[in-house]
Design a protein around this motif. Structure first.
Motif, short mmCIF file in Angstrom:
data_model
loop_
_atom_site.label_atom_id
_atom_site.label_comp_id
_atom_site.label_asym_id
_atom_site.label_seq_id
_atom_site.Cartn_x
_atom_site.Cartn_y
_atom_site.Cartn_z
N GLU A 187 30.79 22.92 -9.26
CA GLU A 187 31.26 24.13 -8.59
C GLU A 187 30.24 24.59 -7.57
O GLU A 187 29.02 24.50 -7.79
N PHE A 188 30.72 25.07 -6.44
CA PHE A 188 29.87 25.59 -5.37
C PHE A 188 30.51 26.85 -4.79
O PHE A 188 31.72 26.90 -4.59
N GLY A 189 29.69 27.86 -4.54
CA GLY A 189 30.23 29.07 -3.94
C GLY A 189 29.17 30.13 -3.78
O GLY A 189 27.97 29.88 -3.98
N TYR A 190 29.61 31.32 -3.40
CA TYR A 190 28.69 32.45 -3.32
C TYR A 190 28.05 32.67 -4.69
O TYR A 190 28.73 32.62 -5.73
N THR A 191 26.76 32.95 -4.69
CA THR A 191 26.03 33.11 -5.96
C THR A 191 26.67 34.18 -6.83
O THR A 191 26.83 33.99 -8.05
N GLU A 192 27.02 35.29 -6.24
CA GLU A 192 27.62 36.38 -7.02
C GLU A 192 28.89 35.93 -7.71
O GLU A 192 29.12 36.24 -8.89
N GLU A 193 29.71 35.16 -7.02
CA GLU A 193 30.96 34.67 -7.61
C GLU A 193 30.69 33.66 -8.72
O GLU A 193 31.33 33.68 -9.78
N ILE A 194 29.72 32.77 -8.48
CA ILE A 194 29.40 31.74 -9.48
C ILE A 194 28.92 32.38 -10.78
O ILE A 194 29.28 31.97 -11.88
N PHE A 195 28.10 33.42 -10.66
CA PHE A 195 27.49 34.02 -11.85
C PHE A 195 28.40 35.04 -12.52
O PHE A 195 28.32 35.23 -13.74
N ILE A 196 29.25 35.70 -11.76
CA ILE A 196 30.11 36.73 -12.35
C ILE A 196 31.48 36.19 -12.73
O ILE A 196 32.02 36.51 -13.80
N LYS A 197 32.04 35.33 -11.90
CA LYS A 197 33.38 34.83 -12.17
C LYS A 197 33.50 33.37 -11.76
O LYS A 197 34.19 33.02 -10.80
N PRO A 198 32.83 32.47 -12.51
CA PRO A 198 32.95 31.04 -12.19
C PRO A 198 34.37 30.55 -12.40
O PRO A 198 35.09 31.05 -13.26
N ARG A 199 34.76 29.57 -11.61
CA ARG A 199 36.13 29.05 -11.70
C ARG A 199 36.26 27.91 -12.70
O ARG A 199 37.36 27.61 -13.14
N ASP A 200 35.14 27.25 -13.01
CA ASP A 200 35.17 26.10 -13.91
C ASP A 200 34.52 26.48 -15.23
O ASP A 200 33.43 27.07 -15.25
N LYS A 201 35.17 26.13 -16.33
CA LYS A 201 34.65 26.52 -17.65
C LYS A 201 33.28 25.89 -17.91
O LYS A 201 32.44 26.48 -18.61
N ARG A 202 33.02 24.71 -17.36
CA ARG A 202 31.73 24.08 -17.56
C ARG A 202 30.61 24.91 -16.92
O ARG A 202 29.52 25.03 -17.47
N THR A 203 30.90 25.48 -15.76
CA THR A 203 29.94 26.38 -15.12
C THR A 203 29.71 27.61 -15.98
O THR A 203 28.57 28.03 -16.21
N GLU A 204 30.80 28.19 -16.46
CA GLU A 204 30.71 29.39 -17.29
C GLU A 204 29.88 29.12 -18.55
O GLU A 204 29.02 29.92 -18.94
N ASP A 205 30.14 27.98 -19.19
CA ASP A 205 29.41 27.63 -20.42
C ASP A 205 27.92 27.49 -20.16
O ASP A 205 27.09 27.91 -20.97
N TYR A 206 27.56 26.92 -19.01
CA TYR A 206 26.15 26.74 -18.69
C TYR A 206 25.48 28.08 -18.39
O TYR A 206 24.40 28.38 -18.91
N ILE A 207 26.14 28.89 -17.59
CA ILE A 207 25.54 30.17 -17.17
C ILE A 207 25.41 31.13 -18.35
O ILE A 207 24.44 31.88 -18.45
N THR A 208 26.35 31.09 -19.26
CA THR A 208 26.29 31.99 -20.41
C THR A 208 25.44 31.46 -21.55
O THR A 208 25.28 32.12 -22.58
N GLY A 209 24.90 30.24 -21.38
CA GLY A 209 24.01 29.70 -22.40
C GLY A 209 24.70 28.97 -23.53
O GLY A 209 24.06 28.58 -24.51
N ARG A 210 26.01 28.76 -23.41
CA ARG A 210 26.72 28.03 -24.46
C ARG A 210 26.51 26.53 -24.34
O ARG A 210 26.84 25.77 -25.25
N PHE A 211 25.95 26.12 -23.19
CA PHE A 211 25.70 24.70 -22.97
C PHE A 211 24.47 24.55 -22.10
O PHE A 211 24.27 25.32 -21.19
#
Length: 263
Positions: free
Chosen positions: A238-262
């Motif tokens: 995933e690539f995008g504006y930092t704010e979007e990536i950290f607040i509302k990622p579009r890919d679950k893999r990104t979300e899992d990494y950012i939230t520390g689940r992976f």
């Protein structure tokens, strides 16, 4: 993965990675990576260890040329002259002048502070003392180091503290008038106070130069970058504006990494 929606396509682009692949011998390390670098913005590469962040970063200035068996595929285009940095006809030394790198640990040369800064100018054949003096002062000022070293320019660089050595390496990188600055975990060996000063310096530098930074520190990525790319197993997820990536990622893999689940 295409960039997230928004006005990215309308921003001036300094460089583009197009369908980029990289092999260490038989190992396929990067797979069909495509992403832009917006001009005078900071782009952060994040992801777990071994995901290909540093491999991608070092491809920009052809560091992998130094080792046998490495292979590039695809293109990395530098604007505005549309130079494919990976074209074998392009001189890698000149590439490294246009895209300077600062490494994880400070790596000053065993020379004076002054000679460290002007090293790239000497490689280019510049010999006029007044030009070298001006370039040294300009680069040291840009790296927020001039005030601390202006009376000791001919002291050995190793006499500086760790944080000063890293800023010296930044000054050395700036002295070639690069179009892109590549940072590979530039604060991982530094204490929190020095880290904060380097991050503030990055904010200032992006007024003049495009920056690509690899970091394991997601808080740092959130603080310093305008855009973020999340990588996993050699792919750009995933690539995008930092704010979007950290607040509302579009890919679950990104979300899992950012939230520390992976990772």
């Amino acid at each position: 993965m295409k960039p997230s929606p928004g006005a990215i396509s309308e921003l001036p682009i300094k460089a583009e990675v197009r369908n980029f692949n990289f092999h260490y011998g038989e190992f396929h390390a990067l797979k069909d990576v495509t992403m832009p670098l917006c001009e005078r913005k900071v782009t952060a590469l994040i992801g777990p260890s071994g995901c290909g962040k540093s491999t991608l970063l070092r491809s920009f200035n052809r560091m992998h040329d130094l080792y046998a068996g490495n292979r590039y595929g695809g293109e990395i285009i530098l604007h505005p002259d549309q130079t494919n940095l990976l074209d074998p006809r392009v001189d890698p030394i000149e590439v490294r002048m246009r895209l300077s790198m600062v490494f994880q640990k400070p790596n000053p040369f065993p020379k004076s502070i002054y000679e460290n800064v002007i090293y790239g100018q000497r490689v280019r054949g510049v010999t006029k003392r007044s030009v070298l003096d001006d370039k040294a002062e300009e680069a040291l000022r840009a790296a927020a180091l001039w005030g601390e070293v202006k009376h000791r320019l001919h002291d050995m660089a190793f006499a500086l503290s760790g944080g000063q050595q890293q800023r010296l390496c930044i000054a050395r990188a700036l002295a070639t008038d690069p179009e892109v600055l590549l940072f590979d975990e530039p604060t991982s060996a530094l204490d929190p106070i020095v880290t904060a000063s380097i991050e503030e310096l990055i904010h200032q530098l992006k007024e003049k130069v495009t920056i690509l930074i690899v970091t394991h520190n997601m808080q740092q990525a959130a603080r310093v970058s305008d855009f973020t790319a999340y990588m996993y197993l050699g792919e750009l997820i995933e690539f995008g504006y930092t704010e979007e990536i950290f607040i509302k990622p579009r890919d679950k893999r990104t979300e899992d990494y950012i939230t520390g689940r992976f990772g």
